[in-house]
Scaffold this active site. Structure first.
Site, mmCIF file in Angstrom:
data_model
loop_
_atom_site.group_PDB
_atom_site.id
_atom_site.type_symbol
_atom_site.label_atom_id
_atom_site.label_comp_id
_atom_site.label_asym_id
_atom_site.label_seq_id
_atom_site.Cartn_x
_atom_site.Cartn_y
_atom_site.Cartn_z
ATOM 1 N N LYS A 339 0.826 -1.211 0.000
ATOM 2 C CA LYS A 339 0.000 0.000 0.000
ATOM 3 C C LYS A 339 0.859 1.260 0.000
ATOM 4 O O LYS A 339 2.045 1.230 0.321
ATOM 5 C CB LYS A 339 -0.971 -0.023 1.181
ATOM 6 C CG LYS A 339 -2.042 -1.093 1.003
ATOM 7 C CD LYS A 339 -3.181 -0.976 1.974
ATOM 8 C CE LYS A 339 -4.269 -2.008 1.632
ATOM 9 N NZ LYS A 339 -5.392 -1.967 2.585
ATOM 10 N N ARG A 379 -3.270 -10.184 5.528
ATOM 11 C CA ARG A 379 -3.611 -10.259 4.104
ATOM 12 C C ARG A 379 -2.425 -9.739 3.291
ATOM 13 O O ARG A 379 -2.049 -8.570 3.425
ATOM 14 C CB ARG A 379 -4.868 -9.432 3.834
ATOM 15 C CG ARG A 379 -5.386 -9.502 2.405
ATOM 16 C CD ARG A 379 -6.680 -8.691 2.279
ATOM 17 N NE ARG A 379 -7.231 -8.760 0.931
ATOM 18 C CZ ARG A 379 -6.917 -7.928 -0.054
ATOM 19 N NH1 ARG A 379 -6.035 -6.959 0.162
ATOM 20 N NH2 ARG A 379 -7.456 -8.058 -1.256
#
Length: 397
Positions: A339, A379
């Protein structure tokens, strides 16, 4: 004469007390005196805050209140109640019969103690997070868009992640990167169906769970019929008004994630005064709505939503305080793989193999941190690196 003195970790306290020869019949009670926690109670009138403080003092501990409580110059005060489990149980019992609705606060304090004790037990049972491997069946995901759009490639990658240690495969057919457009459910279903059907057919032993990352109830319904185990809704059940009902009727587990707005506008919604508190209570509100509609507590997984309506600084603040989300009493999932705020650490927006390698190393390090802070599911894109980090975490529990 020189004395030997050292600190010991709270998570080891029961064994340490037992090892010094403490009476086995009083071991549970004795351990409670050495487990400490802090509970914050919001927006109390000065009279109620004063009673809690006096009750805490009478139990051999203390509570912090606003300095204006004493002279009533503060209309409201938050209270931070701190102490051992034994002291706080005693305080909760005494508060049961007090005025100003403190009996309700007693119930909430007792709930927090119960959650804390369950978490404490989990810390001692050497539980490592489950690895959720990301499988993007999309054209425009931020790191691997288009790579697994072909079902054959997607299935091969899923098996590779399983071989590397993934316990959950999270299949998504819609990119939720900032500014991305929504994908209709019929396209999601078309992309997901061949992959999910093949994986479920070959995972008859149910060793690996299958999650479907979607905001659409029609996609969730189709996924349930194809044998999915989990619905991962990045909108926290807020995007599709039928999603909560669909989850309840299918009986699937659901990841309720914190976000604001949609991927199209979420970057404009990062206005927080206290990001951890606001994310916590906004997420708790969504969980409560899910419970009210009939979704069972054991089927709920929460996700603080790294990268969704949070800027870099806010993401790192949430990361520092991620363990606080355990106090909701649900399993916690965290995903920060590749991210933007992780990319900010290496100063790149590129997608070269070298960049991804570094990002995956950082994600693996974060997964080790998550493991040590009680997160239940991580995740990630790179399962192999994460598995190595969690193998190390197992040795540290």
């Amino acid at each position: 004469m020189q004395f030997k003195v050292r600190r010991i970790l709270s998570k080891n306290i029961e064994k340490e007390i037992s090892d010094i020869g403490f009476s086995p019949s009083y071991l549970d009670f004795g351990t409670q005196k050495h487990r400490f926690l802090n509970i914050k109670i919001y927006d109390l009138k000065p009279e109620a805050a004063t009673i809690i403080k006096q009750t805490a003092l009478s139990c051999g501990t203390d509570a912090a209140v606003h300095r204006g409580v004493l002279d009533h110059s503060a209309k409201l005060s938050d209270v931070i109640l701190s102490g051992s489990v034994s002291q706080l149980k005693n305080a909760a019992e005494k508060l049961k019969f007090q005025q100003f609705s403190l009996g309700k606060i007693s119930i909430e304090i007792s709930k927090q103690i119960e959650i804390f004790e369950k978490e404490f037990s989990s810390c001692n049972s050497k539980i490592s997070p489950e690895i959720m491997g990301i499988l993007n069946l999309t054209e425009n995901s931020f790191s691997d868009g288009g790579k697994f759009l072909d079902p054959k490639n997607a299935i091969e990658h899923a098996y590779k992640m399983i071989e590397e240690g993934a316990e959950i495969i999270d299949i998504g057919a819609e990119s939720t990167r900032p500014m991305s457009e929504a994908v209709p459910s019929d396209i999601e279903i078309k992309r997901i169906t061949p992959v999910l059907a093949e994986l479920r057919k070959n995972l008859a032993c149910n060793r690996v769970k299958i999650s479907v990352d979607t905001r659409n109830s029609a996609t969730a319904q189709a996924a349930a019929e194809l044998g999915a185990d989990i619905i991962n809704d990045v909108s926290g059940l807020a995007y599709d008004p039928d999603m909560a009902k669909t989850v309840k009727e299918t009986g699937l587990k659901v990841v309720i994630m914190h976000s604001r707005g949609t991927p199209k506008d979420m970057d404009t919604l990062c206005n927080y005064k206290n990001v951890t508190e606001e994310v916590y209570f906004e997420l708790l509100n969504r969980v409560q709505k899910a419970s009210d509609i009939g979704i069972e507590a054991q089927n709920i997984i929460i996700d603080p939503g790294f990268g969704f309506a949070k800027n870099n600084e806010q993401n790192f603040e949430l990361l520092k305080k991620v363990k606080e989300f355990k106090s909701m009493g649900y399993k916690v999932l965290c995903g920060l793989s590749r991210k933007r705020f992780i990319k900010s650490l290496i100063g790149t927006e590129n997608r070269t193999e070298a960049d991804l390698e570094v990002l995956d190393e950082l994600t693996a390090q974060a997964s080790l941190y998550f493991a040590l802070n009680g997160v239940n599911i991580v995740r990630v894109h790179n399962v192999a690196k994460t598995k190595q980090a969690l193998n190390l975490a197992e040795k540290l529990f």
